[in-house]
Design a protein around this motif. Structure first.
Motif, short mmCIF file in Angstrom:
data_model
loop_
_atom_site.label_atom_id
_atom_site.label_comp_id
_atom_site.label_asym_id
_atom_site.label_seq_id
_atom_site.Cartn_x
_atom_site.Cartn_y
_atom_site.Cartn_z
N ARG A 96 0.81 -1.21 0.00
CA ARG A 96 0.00 0.00 0.00
C ARG A 96 0.84 1.26 0.00
O ARG A 96 0.31 2.36 -0.05
CB ARG A 96 -0.92 0.02 1.23
N ASN A 97 2.16 1.11 0.16
CA ASN A 97 3.00 2.32 0.09
C ASN A 97 3.64 2.42 -1.29
O ASN A 97 3.82 1.43 -2.00
CB ASN A 97 4.06 2.34 1.19
N ARG A 98 3.98 3.62 -1.64
CA ARG A 98 4.64 3.89 -2.93
C ARG A 98 6.15 3.81 -2.77
O ARG A 98 6.67 3.88 -1.66
CB ARG A 98 4.24 5.28 -3.43
N ILE A 99 6.84 3.69 -3.91
CA ILE A 99 8.29 3.86 -3.85
C ILE A 99 8.56 5.32 -3.47
O ILE A 99 7.65 6.16 -3.49
CB ILE A 99 8.99 3.42 -5.16
N PRO A 123 9.02 5.52 3.42
CA PRO A 123 8.35 5.89 2.16
C PRO A 123 7.07 6.70 2.38
O PRO A 123 6.76 7.59 1.57
CB PRO A 123 8.07 4.55 1.46
N ASN A 124 6.33 6.42 3.43
CA ASN A 124 5.13 7.24 3.68
C ASN A 124 5.52 8.67 4.06
O ASN A 124 4.84 9.63 3.65
CB ASN A 124 4.25 6.60 4.76
N GLY A 135 1.59 9.32 2.32
CA GLY A 135 1.55 8.11 1.51
C GLY A 135 0.35 7.21 1.77
O GLY A 135 -0.80 7.65 1.76
N GLY A 136 0.62 5.95 1.98
CA GLY A 136 -0.43 4.94 2.16
C GLY A 136 -1.30 5.20 3.37
O GLY A 136 -2.48 4.87 3.38
N TRP A 137 -0.74 5.83 4.42
CA TRP A 137 -1.56 6.16 5.59
C TRP A 137 -2.60 7.20 5.21
O TRP A 137 -3.76 7.10 5.58
CB TRP A 137 -0.69 6.72 6.72
N SER A 143 9.47 10.77 15.25
CA SER A 143 9.61 12.18 14.85
C SER A 143 9.06 12.40 13.44
O SER A 143 8.48 13.45 13.16
CB SER A 143 11.08 12.62 14.95
N LEU A 144 9.22 11.43 12.56
CA LEU A 144 8.66 11.57 11.21
C LEU A 144 7.14 11.54 11.25
O LEU A 144 6.47 12.33 10.57
CB LEU A 144 9.17 10.45 10.29
N ILE A 145 6.59 10.63 12.04
CA ILE A 145 5.13 10.52 12.15
C ILE A 145 4.56 11.80 12.76
O ILE A 145 3.56 12.35 12.28
CB ILE A 145 4.74 9.28 12.99
N GLU A 146 5.23 12.30 13.79
CA GLU A 146 4.76 13.54 14.43
C GLU A 146 4.80 14.71 13.46
O GLU A 146 3.92 15.57 13.48
CB GLU A 146 5.61 13.85 15.68
#
Lengths: 202, 202
Positions: free
Chosen positions: A26-29, A145-146, A152-154, A184-187
């Motif tokens: 479900r995620n892209r390159i 990748p997200n 991305g897929g999320w 930290s990336l998600i936040e």
């Protein structure tokens, strides 16, 4: 049983394994142009593990980590990619993947079949430092990748930030450093409104 | 120089390396449906090396073989895939790939840059058992998909059987057993008229 040579059995397994190139995630390159397939994902996971091995919380046999990551998604040839967020398929995932492992690894000569099945079972059980670090890397393989694709897929699948955090905090078990980084990336995505808070609705 | 953390440097390398997913080879994936990209190829090479390690003619450190195969085509992000048969690009291939190695591996922290550059130089020089076996596997990675696709890239590009034999006999240096096997596949394609005898015309 057809009587074929050991080498022919090994090659048939390699040819069968090639089918993961048609199993899409479900995620892209990273460049966002298309979805990533399992062979590409597994390669990135091997590269990531060898590049970030120093962050494993326990000492790991990196050869076993690499082997585990190289074979970890071959079962998806039969079982398909299971999106891990709020999907009913998650309930049957392990059962479907065990059936796939029974079929696919047994294409190999008995000793190699046992080795690969052992690696896959170890990865699934997550009871060893190697399996925990491989899992940290595998989860990071969704996060990076997200992040590169603005959620991305999320974002595409409306996965709430709480679910993303809950699933990916498992990264800490293999590597607190990599979990701090992933968090930290998600936040950052959440702060930008690219993934939002809320109940999961699928 | 931008002041970024060690981990951020490592991740930037992993993100850059992702571009090999857009570098396509002249052979198709095993099912014939489309061309194979370098990330997929590198994954298959790692899987092949771990599955066929017993056929290496000299004892090999399989961890080094795997690392070599995981990184061996990253230089093609800049240098592109060079079709090895009668192509003028072959003459400049090494020079272009060295320039790519200089740029891409140096995205990493110095110690990892040196390790990966060392692995790539070793693979290119083919002076160690690991590099010779990795090369055998890499060449087999052209033979098997072309065999599965009734001549595949050789047939599509009118590569004569003599050129196929000449190039792939290098497999014997890392593994006489795998060369015997590869030769039998090539001979079968030739016997069926799928690849033909003749001078190379490109």
């Amino acid at each position: 049983m057809e009587n074929i040579s050991r080498l022919e059995q090994q090659v048939r397994f390699i040819v069968e394994a090639d089918k993961v190139k048609q199993i899409f995630r479900r995620n892209r390159i990273m460049d966002g142009s298309r979805y990533e397939n399992d062979a590409e994902h597994s390669w990135t996971m091997a590269l990531t593990a060898m590049t970030l091995a120093e962050y494993a919380v326990d000492p790991v046999d990196i050869l076993r980590v690499l082997k585990m990551l190289i074979i970890h998604d071959i079962v998806e040839i039969d079982a398909g990619d299971t999106f891990p967020y709020g999907n009913e398929a998650v309930a049957t995932q392990h059962e479907r993947e065990v059936a796939a492992a029974d079929r696919i690894f047994n294409l190999l000569p008995r000793d190699l079949a046992a080795e690969y099945r052992g690696l896959w079972d170890e990865f699934e059980a997550k009871d060893t430092p190697e399996a925990r670090f491989a899992t940290s890397v595998d989860h990071l393989g969704g996060v990076i990748p997200n992040y590169q694709n603005a959620g991305g897929g999320w974002r595409e699948n409306s996965v709430p930030v709480e679910s993303v955090m809950q699933r990916n905090q498992r990264i800490a078990q293999g590597s607190p450093v990599l979990w701090d980084y992933a968090r930290s990336l998600i936040e950052e995505l959440a702060a930008k409104g690219l993934i939002v808070s809320g109940a999961l609705t699928s």
